[in-house]
Structure formats: structure tokens, C-alpha cells
Enzyme design. Structure first.
Site, PDB file in Angstrom:
ATOM      1  N   ASP A 233      10.730  19.960 -26.270  1.00 22.95           N
ATOM      2  CA  ASP A 233      10.891  19.790 -27.706  1.00 22.95           C
ATOM      3  C   ASP A 233      10.007  20.785 -28.476  1.00 22.95           C
ATOM      4  OD1 ASP A 233      12.054  17.894 -29.732  1.00 22.95           O
ATOM      5  OD2 ASP A 233       9.940  17.667 -30.257  1.00 22.95           O
TER       6      ASP A 233
ATOM      7  N   GLU B 106      13.201  24.298 -26.640  1.00 22.40           N
ATOM      8  CA  GLU B 106      13.908  24.244 -27.917  1.00 22.40           C
ATOM      9  C   GLU B 106      13.266  25.287 -28.821  1.00 22.40           C
ATOM     10  OE1 GLU B 106      15.124  21.100 -31.434  1.00 22.40           O
ATOM     11  OE2 GLU B 106      13.137  21.054 -30.560  1.00 22.40           O
TER      12      GLU B 106
HETATM   13  C1  NOJ Z   1      13.491  18.310 -32.184  1.00 17.65           C
HETATM   14  C2  NOJ Z   1      14.280  17.125 -31.768  1.00 17.65           C
HETATM   15  O1  NOJ Z   1      15.489  17.564 -31.189  1.00 17.65           O
HETATM   16  C3  NOJ Z   1      14.486  16.289 -32.999  1.00 17.65           C
HETATM   17  O2  NOJ Z   1      15.394  15.246 -32.784  1.00 17.65           O
HETATM   18  C4  NOJ Z   1      13.142  15.781 -33.436  1.00 17.65           C
HETATM   19  O3  NOJ Z   1      13.274  15.120 -34.678  1.00 17.65           O
HETATM   20  C5  NOJ Z   1      12.122  16.901 -33.606  1.00 17.65           C
HETATM   21  N1  NOJ Z   1      12.197  17.882 -32.568  1.00 17.65           N
HETATM   22  C6  NOJ Z   1      10.727  16.367 -33.623  1.00 17.65           C
HETATM   23  O4  NOJ Z   1      10.354  15.962 -32.335  1.00 17.65           O
END
Ligand code: NOJ
Length: 566
Positions: free
Chosen positions: A215, A269
């Protein structure tokens, strides 16, 4: 003749190192919305375990599970209270172990979410940290004195429409949170924090999980002088926060200390990350990540404020071309068109009118599964699930929506209709509505009352109907996955866009060694003619009727996909 992967050399004809995580197709599960086994209205691990055959039969080899850890759910599990405990609503550790065993027994792999830019404010590290300035956990997070005027230390804003700093009365200092107040950012400068992260990663790897989706990993390193944001970044703050001074060092340390000891896959990500920066994260010679999610495609229809705008096909095509040009044989990438943070792909890039929904979903899945990069299918996209028609703010669950609406009201703007109209194009809750299994009550997702209302079109769009219909999106995706496995050109092949400016057709080739496959996608309702290079080819797969070919000219039916061997 197919080119079965089993007999391929370790290095492909065009120089890629073969890896299981390049050849596999991933299926993303958002556990809260997948399948409820105990009638409490929320999906759970046993619900997933009962659907493993459904996933396996699609041909998928890897499952990515969005967070399943103990959490107060300020952000649906992306706010973790205990990394080594399962969220009570989802089940127990024994349920997790059984799920993992079920995945392995079917020859699949499981990757889990690693959310370590921030924790929940209810994590023990934070409850200790906020207690006093000399608490041993104080430096697990970023605390700063107020600015001279008593306000926050700098002007940073959070991704969820708030200031990125919250004043904590106990010690009179502000803590940093790039997301919600309940998601304080960990301080990666502190080696003890990094050791804690390595430890929790080992905890799950030693159980047998096969890797991590990481993440917002580019946010872990911050400029420790915490300057105000330069004006040039005001409309793209994520590019300012991401890729901080020690990010590569920390990821390489993670690789040395943890990842290099296991045969695992990693996908970061890549929030706030340019294509040039992407190559640094995924170049295999640098020992960082295997691949990242780039956001260009899912942000195609957004302005910097998150408002929807229309787009044209050449813009989508140019993203794929830029990626192919920027990432060489030492790099790898991903392809995704829906996840738990986006609307549904068929409502966005396709045509969700009932007459065209299935056809356009097939076109999109063809694109997903024939581009370069590991494909990620989001739950329900294999059924062509659509956006939900929201009418009121109160129907949304997402903290991003609730915070944004509060901000609107504070600013004296209360036009709910236009606020909701934009969300009907952009909201994350479209992909979080429960999975549609049957035409029955709550789409067969739960016997109780679902935590988020299901889409009323479950009567027409559901897994049971798809499994009973040989022409369904589900069976088409299954055939595509099998075709991808039989033709390494679809995995490793070089990429060329043959008609970058065409407003309706997306036509490209994938070439590996002596095999060239042409992928012809018609992104419109019109029949469109296309001249096949060289004048002939063998149609390997057709989503609609095989196109009529007269001489060199192929007439491609509206919303159709064809894969042709040249
Ligand atoms: C990215 C995640 O995919 C999302 O769902 C989340 O709100 C944020 N990061 C914070 O962790």
C-alpha cells in the site's frame, strides 16, 4: 502450433527473465464485499474459502487479498490495529490458515496487503506514542511542535480532504497522517520501526503467503525538514509526498533483510510516481520491487481535484505506448482497470448499456489480458459488474466521500445533486458493492443485511447466470487466460500500437520470436473496417462473430475483440 510455457527457455527471445509472477494472472478480493458465510452482512474468510473453485476455474493462479487484519475500519482495513491478528468480522487465524491451505491445495498462490506507511491510531504503538514525549514509542510516528501561530507545522494536506497534521492535546504536538486522522504515518527514519515491519512481514511469509501488494509504498520516506509544499505541486500533492529521499534505501533494505530469503512476489502501489521513477523501483538489477501499479489509466478521466472529465481512446492508447517505451526488459509492470479504489471498468471504459455491456466487458478483458504486464482482475469484473446509481450522500460508506462532503458543507456548498453526480463517475464505492453471486436476495452475497447496498441489477448480472451461459464474460475470460498461457507472445512479446490516433479502434501487436499476434479491439458501437497488415491472418479468438474479411479489409463488429495470428 502453440508455444507451451513449460518448454520455454529461462530467458525469452527478447531478453526477459521468465518468472512465475510474470506469467500468472491475479484475482483481487476485497474481503468485505466478496462472500459472507455467517449472515452478518460482511464478507469473510470462510466465504472466500467456499468460492475458491470458482476462482480456480477461471484459470487464475494468484489471489491478492485486500487487508484482512485487525482494524477499527476507519478506512475498511487500511488502518491496521494489529498486524498479526485477523479482523474479527472476517474470522480467525485458523480461518486464515484454512483459506491459505485451500489456495495451495488448488495450486494457486496468495498475496496479502502490506499497509505500513501508516497504522491505525488504535495500534498499540500509537496509543503508547501519544502518551508522552519520552515514551519509547514516541519516535515510531512523526511528531512536531506547532508552527509559531499554533497551527500545523506545515501546509500539507491529506489524501482524504483534511490537513495532514492533527494536534494531540496530551502533549501539545501535531502528528502526521497523509490519510485520515485515524491513520498516523509511521516514522521510517526510526530503525526500530523498520525492524518491526520486517518482523511482521516474516510472520506472514513464514505462514506461507506468496508475497505482498504494498500500500502507498512510495510515501514511506519524508523530507525530515518538513517544508511547505512548493506551489508547483499544489494540484498534484501526491507527487510531492512520494519518492522521498530514502525510499529506495528502505525498499532495498526490505529486500536484503526479508524478501531475498523467500520466493515471493511484490507489487507496489505507486502513488505519486512518474514513469521515470517507476523504472527505478522495478528494475530487477536494483533489488527493489517486482512490479508496481501505475495510476495513469485509472486517472484518465480525472482532473487534479478528482472531478470527472470525458476522454478519448488515443489518450488511453498513449499510456500503454509510454509504458512500453519506458520499461525495458529489466523491468516488469502490471495491468489493471478496476480495483477497490475505482469505479467499475465496464461503466467507465466500456458501455454499460444492457445491449452492449457483455460485449464491451469482453473487449476490456481482452485488453487487460493481452497487454504487457501481470494482469489483475478485480472481483466481479469477470461478470461485467457495473457501477451503482447513487442518489444521496448518505448511501456512501467511503471515508473519502464523507470527509469531502463535510469539507463542502464547511465551505458553504451544499449542492448534493452535483456532488453525487460526480461521485457516480468517480467513487470508490462502485467497486465495493457486494459481489453478485445469484439473482436471489442480496445477490446471494449474504443472508443478512449487506454492509453496503448491492446493485439492483444482480437479477441479471450474477455468477450463477454467467456459469450457465457459455457466452458469458466469465467463460470468455477463462478462454483468454488459457490463450495467454499458450502464447508467450501475449506475456513477454514486444508491443506496437498500429493505429494510435484512431478514435474507435485499439489495434496492437505482441511479437516474440517468430510469433506475432494482432489484437484488434473495437471500442465503439459502430462496425469499423481495418486493413490487416500483410493481408492475412488466423483468428485465434473472437469475442463476437468472426469478422468478415474481404481482401485485406476486416470489418470489426461494434464492441468486439479479435486476436489474430499474423
Ligand atoms: C491505498 C488503498 O488502496 C486505499 O484503499 C486506502 O484508502 C489508502 N491506500 C490508504 O491506505
Amino acid at each position: 502450433m502453440t508455444h507451451d510455457l513449460v518448454n520455454q527457455p529461462e530467458i525469452t527471445a527478447n531478453g526477459f527473465t521468465r518468472q512465475w509472477w510474470k506469467e500468472a494472472v491475479v484475482y483481487q478480493i476485497y474481503p468485505r464485499s466478496f462472500m459472507d458465510s455467517n449472515g452478518d452482512g460482511m464478507g469473510d474468510l470462510n466465504g472466500i474459502a467456499g468460492k475458491l473453485d470458482y476462482i480456480k476455474d477461471l484459470g487464475v493462479e494468484i489471489i491478492w487479498l485486500s487487508p484482512h487484519f485487525d482494524s477499527p475500519n476507519a478506512d475498511n482495513g487500511y488502518d491496521i490495529r494489529d498486524y498479526e491478528k485477523v479482523m474479527a468480522e472476517f474470522g480467525t487465524m485458523a480461518d486464515f490458515d484454512a483459506l491459505l491451505a485451500g489456495v495451495k491445495a488448488r495450486g494457486m498462490r496468495l498475496i496479502i496487503d502490506l499497509v505500513v506507511n501508516h497504522t491505525s491510531d488504535e495500534h498499540r504503538w500509537f496509543t503508547e506514542s501519544r502518551r508522552s514525549k519520552d515514551n519509547p514509542y514516541r519516535d515510531y510516528y512523526t511528531w512536531r511542535r506547532p508552527a509559531a501561530d499554533g497551527g500545523p507545522p506545515n501546509d500539507w494536506t491529506s489524501f482524504f480532504s483534511q490537513r495532514a497534521w492533527t494536534l494531540d492535546d496530551a502533549t501539545g504536538e501535531y502528528y502526521l497522517h497523509l490519510f485520515a486522522r485515524k491513520q498516523p504515518d509511521l516514522n521510517w527514519e526510526n530503525p526500530k520501526v523498520r525492524d518491526e515491519v520486517w518482523q511482521l512481514m516474516r510472520f506472514w511469509l513464514d505462514k506461507g503467503v506468496d508475497g505482498f501488494r504494498m500500500d502507498v509504498i512510495p510515501l514511506i520516506s519524508k523530507d525530515q525538514s518538513f517544508p511547505n509544499m512548493p506551489g508547483s505541486y499544489l494540484d498534484k500533492p501526491s507527487y510531492y509526498y512520494a519518492n522521498g529521499p530514502r525510499m529506495h534505501k528502505y525498499i532495498q533494505e526490505m529486500h536484503t533483510k526479508v524478501l531475498s530469503h523467500y520466493d515471493v512476489m511484490t507489487v507496489g502501489e505507486a502513488v505519486g510516481t512518474t514513469l521515470e521513477q517507476t523504472a527505478l523501483l522495478v528494475d530487477e538489477r536494483r533489488n527493489e520491487l517486482n512490479m508496481v501499479f501505475q495510476f495513469d489509466i485509472v486517472q484518465l478521466d480525472r482532473d487534479s481535484q478528482g472531478h470527472w472529465h470525458s476522454w478519448k481512446l488515443p489518450e488511453l492508447k498513449s499510456i500503454f505506448s509510454q509504458h512500453a517505451a519506458a520499461l525495458d526488459r529489466h523491468c516488469w509492470s502490471t495491468v489493471f482497470i478496476t480495483n477497490h479504489d475505482t469505479p467499475r471498468s465496464v461503466s467507465r471504459y466500456g458501455d454499460d448499456d444492457p445491449a452492449w455491456r457483455v460485449r464491451s466487458a469482453k473487449v476490456l478483458q481482452t485488453m487487460l489480458l493481452t497487454q504487457r504486464g501481470t494482469p489483475f482482475i478485480y472481483q466481479g469484473d469477470e461478470l461485467g459488474m457495473t457501477n451503482f446509481a447513487f442518489e444521496r450522500v448518505s448511501q456512501f460508506d467511503d471515508i473519502a466521500v464523507r470527509n469531502a462532503w463535510e469539507g463542502q458543507l464547511r465551505a458553504g456548498r451544499n449542492d448534493e445533486a452535483s456532488f453525487v453526480a460526480n461521485l457516480n463517475k468517480t467513487s470508490r464505492d462502485h467497486s465495493r458493492t457486494p459481489m453478485q453471486w445469484t439473482e436471489g436476495t442480496a445477490g446471494g452475497f449474504t443472508t443478512g443485511s449487506p454492509w453496503l447496498a448491492g446493485n439492483p441489477n444482480a437479477g441479471q448480472i450474477n455468477a450463477a447466470a454467467a456459469l450457465a451461459d457459455p457466452d458469458s464474460v466469465y467463460y470468455y475470460v477463462r478462454a483468454l487466460i488459457a490463450l495467454r498461457r499458450a502464447h508467450p507472445a501475449l506475456i513477454y512479446g514486444d508491443y506496437a500500437d498500429l493505429a494510435p490516433d484512431d478514435l474507435r479502434l485499439f489495434v496492437y501487436t505482441r511479437t516474440l520470436g517468430d510469433e506475432t499476434l494482432l489484437i484488434a479491439l473495437n471500442f465503439s458501437r459502430d462496425v469499423v473496417d481495418f486493413a490487416v497488415p500483410g493481408g492475412k491472418g488466423e483468428v485465434l479468438m473472437a469475442s463476437a462473430a468472426t469478422p468478415v474479411q474481404v481482401g485485406q479489409i476486416l470489418s470489426l463488429p461494434g464492441w468486439s475483440a479479435h486476436i489474430i495470428r499474423l
